[in-house]
Design a protein around this motif. Structure first.
Motif, mmCIF file in Angstrom:
data_model
loop_
_atom_site.group_PDB
_atom_site.id
_atom_site.type_symbol
_atom_site.label_atom_id
_atom_site.label_comp_id
_atom_site.label_asym_id
_atom_site.label_seq_id
_atom_site.Cartn_x
_atom_site.Cartn_y
_atom_site.Cartn_z
ATOM 1 N N LEU A 47 0.891 -1.167 0.000
ATOM 2 C CA LEU A 47 0.000 0.000 0.000
ATOM 3 C C LEU A 47 0.920 1.205 0.000
ATOM 4 C CD1 LEU A 47 -2.833 1.319 0.388
ATOM 5 C CD2 LEU A 47 -2.405 1.193 2.855
ATOM 6 N N HIS A 48 0.761 2.063 -1.000
ATOM 7 C CA HIS A 48 1.624 3.232 -1.092
ATOM 8 C C HIS A 48 1.067 4.369 -0.244
ATOM 9 C CE1 HIS A 48 2.751 1.601 -5.365
ATOM 10 N NE2 HIS A 48 3.357 0.934 -4.395
ATOM 11 N N ARG A 49 1.966 5.189 0.263
ATOM 12 C CA ARG A 49 1.553 6.327 1.088
ATOM 13 C C ARG A 49 0.567 7.210 0.317
ATOM 14 N NH1 ARG A 49 3.991 7.317 5.669
ATOM 15 N NH2 ARG A 49 5.768 5.979 5.305
ATOM 16 N N GLY A 50 -0.590 7.462 0.896
ATOM 17 C CA GLY A 50 -1.544 8.401 0.312
ATOM 18 C C GLY A 50 -2.379 7.885 -0.853
ATOM 19 N N GLU A 51 -2.237 6.621 -1.216
ATOM 20 C CA GLU A 51 -3.002 6.140 -2.378
ATOM 21 C C GLU A 51 -4.326 5.490 -1.942
ATOM 22 O OE1 GLU A 51 -1.553 2.812 -4.688
ATOM 23 O OE2 GLU A 51 -1.209 1.576 -2.930
ATOM 24 N N ILE A 52 -5.231 5.370 -2.914
ATOM 25 C CA ILE A 52 -6.408 4.529 -2.702
ATOM 26 C C ILE A 52 -6.158 3.238 -3.468
ATOM 27 C CG2 ILE A 52 -8.897 4.240 -3.059
ATOM 28 C CD1 ILE A 52 -9.256 7.218 -2.762
ATOM 29 N N ARG A 159 -18.627 17.510 10.396
ATOM 30 C CA ARG A 159 -18.852 18.445 9.296
ATOM 31 C C ARG A 159 -18.105 17.970 8.041
ATOM 32 N NH1 ARG A 159 -16.643 22.431 6.726
ATOM 33 N NH2 ARG A 159 -14.721 22.446 7.941
ATOM 34 N N ARG A 160 -16.869 17.510 8.239
ATOM 35 C CA ARG A 160 -16.048 17.058 7.116
ATOM 36 C C ARG A 160 -16.669 15.889 6.355
ATOM 37 N NH1 ARG A 160 -10.724 19.138 7.472
ATOM 38 N NH2 ARG A 160 -11.243 21.323 7.541
ATOM 39 N N VAL A 161 -17.420 15.055 7.073
ATOM 40 C CA VAL A 161 -18.037 13.916 6.384
ATOM 41 C C VAL A 161 -19.481 14.211 6.006
ATOM 42 C CG1 VAL A 161 -16.510 12.208 7.470
ATOM 43 C CG2 VAL A 161 -18.707 12.736 8.537
ATOM 44 N N ALA A 188 -13.301 6.948 12.338
ATOM 45 C CA ALA A 188 -12.048 6.383 11.814
ATOM 46 C C ALA A 188 -11.015 7.467 11.554
ATOM 47 C CB ALA A 188 -12.322 5.592 10.532
ATOM 48 N N LEU A 189 -11.498 8.673 11.202
ATOM 49 C CA LEU A 189 -10.585 9.789 10.903
ATOM 50 C C LEU A 189 -10.111 10.504 12.164
ATOM 51 C CD1 LEU A 189 -12.524 11.577 7.996
ATOM 52 C CD2 LEU A 189 -10.325 10.425 7.808
ATOM 53 N N ALA A 190 -10.758 10.215 13.313
ATOM 54 C CA ALA A 190 -10.578 11.040 14.514
ATOM 55 C C ALA A 190 -9.118 11.289 14.866
ATOM 56 C CB ALA A 190 -11.313 10.407 15.692
ATOM 57 N N LEU A 191 -8.290 10.268 14.768
ATOM 58 C CA LEU A 191 -6.899 10.416 15.203
ATOM 59 C C LEU A 191 -5.950 10.613 14.034
ATOM 60 C CD1 LEU A 191 -7.570 7.873 17.881
ATOM 61 C CD2 LEU A 191 -6.489 10.054 18.428
ATOM 62 N N ASN A 192 -6.530 10.995 12.899
ATOM 63 C CA ASN A 192 -5.717 11.309 11.733
ATOM 64 C C ASN A 192 -4.764 10.175 11.342
ATOM 65 O OD1 ASN A 192 -5.045 12.941 9.681
ATOM 66 N ND2 ASN A 192 -3.949 14.476 10.903
ATOM 67 N N PRO A 193 -5.285 8.966 11.124
ATOM 68 C CA PRO A 193 -4.408 7.823 10.833
ATOM 69 C C PRO A 193 -3.784 7.936 9.443
ATOM 70 C CG PRO A 193 -6.674 7.194 10.498
ATOM 71 C CD PRO A 193 -6.710 8.597 11.033
ATOM 72 N N GLU A 194 -2.726 7.172 9.246
ATOM 73 C CA GLU A 194 -2.079 7.178 7.927
ATOM 74 C C GLU A 194 -2.733 6.186 6.983
ATOM 75 O OE1 GLU A 194 2.304 7.696 7.343
ATOM 76 O OE2 GLU A 194 2.228 7.036 9.434
ATOM 77 N N ILE A 195 -3.424 5.196 7.588
ATOM 78 C CA ILE A 195 -4.019 4.120 6.783
ATOM 79 C C ILE A 195 -5.466 3.920 7.230
ATOM 80 C CG2 ILE A 195 -3.897 1.649 6.213
ATOM 81 C CD1 ILE A 195 -0.894 1.868 7.327
ATOM 82 N N ILE A 196 -6.385 3.876 6.273
ATOM 83 C CA ILE A 196 -7.764 3.518 6.614
ATOM 84 C C ILE A 196 -8.167 2.329 5.744
ATOM 85 C CG2 ILE A 196 -10.169 4.287 6.758
ATOM 86 C CD1 ILE A 196 -9.265 7.059 7.214
ATOM 87 N N ILE A 197 -8.623 1.285 6.399
ATOM 88 C CA ILE A 197 -9.114 0.123 5.659
ATOM 89 C C ILE A 197 -10.622 0.208 5.639
ATOM 90 C CG2 ILE A 197 -9.293 -2.382 5.641
ATOM 91 C CD1 ILE A 197 -6.534 -2.521 6.856
ATOM 92 N N LEU A 220 -11.422 13.727 1.146
ATOM 93 C CA LEU A 220 -10.774 13.673 2.458
ATOM 94 C C LEU A 220 -9.353 13.137 2.333
ATOM 95 C CD1 LEU A 220 -13.771 12.231 4.482
ATOM 96 C CD2 LEU A 220 -12.676 14.440 4.935
ATOM 97 N N ARG A 221 -9.207 12.141 1.473
ATOM 98 C CA ARG A 221 -7.886 11.567 1.257
ATOM 99 C C ARG A 221 -6.919 12.643 0.724
ATOM 100 N NH1 ARG A 221 -5.333 8.699 -3.313
ATOM 101 N NH2 ARG A 221 -6.793 9.860 -4.586
ATOM 102 N N ARG A 222 -7.414 13.456 -0.220
ATOM 103 C CA ARG A 222 -6.558 14.519 -0.769
ATOM 104 C C ARG A 222 -6.172 15.507 0.318
ATOM 105 N NH1 ARG A 222 -9.475 13.849 -5.424
ATOM 106 N NH2 ARG A 222 -11.092 15.304 -4.825
ATOM 107 N N GLU A 223 -7.127 15.818 1.201
ATOM 108 C CA GLU A 223 -6.894 16.800 2.253
ATOM 109 C C GLU A 223 -5.967 16.269 3.351
ATOM 110 O OE1 GLU A 223 -9.627 19.393 5.309
ATOM 111 O OE2 GLU A 223 -10.561 18.367 3.628
ATOM 112 N N TYR A 224 -6.245 15.052 3.814
ATOM 113 C CA TYR A 224 -5.494 14.514 4.959
ATOM 114 C C TYR A 224 -4.294 13.657 4.558
ATOM 115 C CZ TYR A 224 -9.392 15.956 7.953
ATOM 116 O OH TYR A 224 -10.336 16.674 8.626
ATOM 117 N N GLY A 225 -4.298 13.143 3.335
ATOM 118 C CA GLY A 225 -3.143 12.386 2.862
ATOM 119 C C GLY A 225 -3.057 10.950 3.354
#
Ligand SMILES: Nc1ncnc2c1ncn2[C@@H]1O[C@H](COP(=O)(O)OP(=O)(O)OP(=O)(O)O)[C@@H](O)[C@H]1O
Ligand SMILES: [Mg+2]
Length: 359
Positions: A47-52, A159-161, A188-197, A220-225
């Protein structure tokens, strides 16, 4: 079977493909009363950093088992029988996920990796408001935040979602299915994770809500990375949102590549079949090829390529030799003997070769 470093195309820019998570030779069995079910079989994938990264495949192909292995959510009778999962923190050396201590695992889950399941009802607490659930998550994992800061963050996340501030005090049963799924994504976004499954996060929703949520996940992915592993059996859904797509069949990875390449030139007959299993809304009419037959018994796979009994391109060798995942085009891999002419003994079928596709 190691994937070399490749570039991921995100929008118009090409970013370096640095892994945030890697699976190497990962195998998972379910130890049942009879013989073991080989649910995940020797999967090597990054899984590459920041990709879907979209993970597709028929029901029972091992998608959820793979995701749960990575998130350390497997329960008996599931057992990781081989391989490793490495998490690559930004600026640090790789961490072996399967050997993390309980303390390290608590931090890994939520802060570094979080999971959204198909049914938000299973992950939301029915007796707690959505605001309180975000608050609980923040309080449990980030002791530096004050109550006021947590409240502010809960409102902001909702609000973001796409959930208005007045819904902070709503209970899950007061929300629609789509809203509940959005709330689960906010948590799932609460702690600003690097990976979301995301394991079929929108499958139970109607198509319009599904599209809206997918658009929001991309934004959201574009914004938070963060990087996303997005699981679905709907390959067409992935073609519109994923950077890369991995296709599983009978517990094995049979194809992986950039979404555009997988769409334009599917290089495994199974992917080809999946792509032609549904009518296209636009473009010329094509024969609906579909895929005859049913997936094999994972306790007792056929010899050779597990797909060969259903494959319209199969030759005798396919019943004898197990194909390796070979690079068939820059950054695109397929496990099919057709790409290994020495074994296949026949010309690569034009449908799988990209001939005439303009690449
Ligand atoms: N607890 C269990 N015991 C025995 N076999 C199991 C268990 N859980 C899953 N399996 C088997 O493991 C295989 C992979 O299942 P998994 O749920 O990972 O597939 P999937 O691709 O996520 O399917 P779906 O699209 O239906 O969610 C299936 O054959 C399934 O029957
Ligand atoms: Mg599943």
């Amino acid at each position: 079977m190691t994937e070399p470093e490749t570039g991921t195309t995100t929008g118009t820019s090409t970013v370096a493909a640095e892994p945030v998570l890697s699976m190497r030779g990962l195998s998972v069995d379910y130890l049942t009363d009879t013989s073991p079910v080989h649910a995940v079989d020797d999967v090597t994938l990054e899984l590459h950093r920041g990709e879907i990264l979209g993970l597709a495949g028929e029901s029972g192909s091992g998608k959820s088992t793979l995701a749960n292995a990575v998130a350390r959510l497997l329960k008996p009778p599931a057992l990781v029988t081989a391989g490793e999962v490495l998490y690559h923190p930004a600026g640090g050396g790789p961490v072996d996920v399967l050997r993390m201590s309980p303390k390290a695992l608590r931090k890994f889950r939520w802060r570094e990796l979080s999971v959204v399941f198909q049914s938000a009802m299973n992950s939301l607490n029915p007796v707690s408001t959505v605001g309180a659930q975000i608050d609980d998550t923040l309080r449990a994992h980030d002791t530096t935040l004050t109550a006021a800061q947590r409240r502010e963050r809960a409102v902001e996340l909702l609000r973001r979602v796409g959930i208005s501030a007045d819904r902070v005090r709503s209970y899950p049963h007061e929300l629609s299915g789509g809203m509940r799924q959005r709330a689960a994504i906010a948590i799932a976004l609460a702690l600003n994770p690097e990976i979301i499954i995301m394991d079929e996060p929108t499958t139970a929703l109607d198509v319009v809500v599904q599209r809206d949520i997918l658009r929001e996940i991309s934004a959201l992915r574009r914004e938070y990375g963060f990087a996303v592993v997005f699981i679905t059996h709907d390959l067409s859904l992935l073609l519109s949102m994923a950077d890369r797509i991995a296709v599983m069949y009978a517990g094995q990875l049979v194809e992986v590549g950039a979404a555009r390449d997988v769409h334009d030139v599917p290089s495994h007959p199974y992917t080809h079949g999946l792509l032609h299993s549904f009518p296209k809304l636009r473009g010329p009419r094509e024969e609906l090829l579909g895929i005859p037959g049913t997936p094999p018994d994972l306790r007792d796979l056929p010899p050779g390529c597990p797909f060969h009994p259903r494959c319209r391109f199969a030759v005798d060798a396919c019943a004898e030799l197990t194909p390796a995942l070979l690079e068939v085009h820059s950054g695109q891999y397929a496990a099919c003997l057709a790409h290994d002419p020495a074994s296949y003994g026949a010309p690569v079928p034009t449908e799988l070769s990209g001939e005439g596709s303009g690449r």
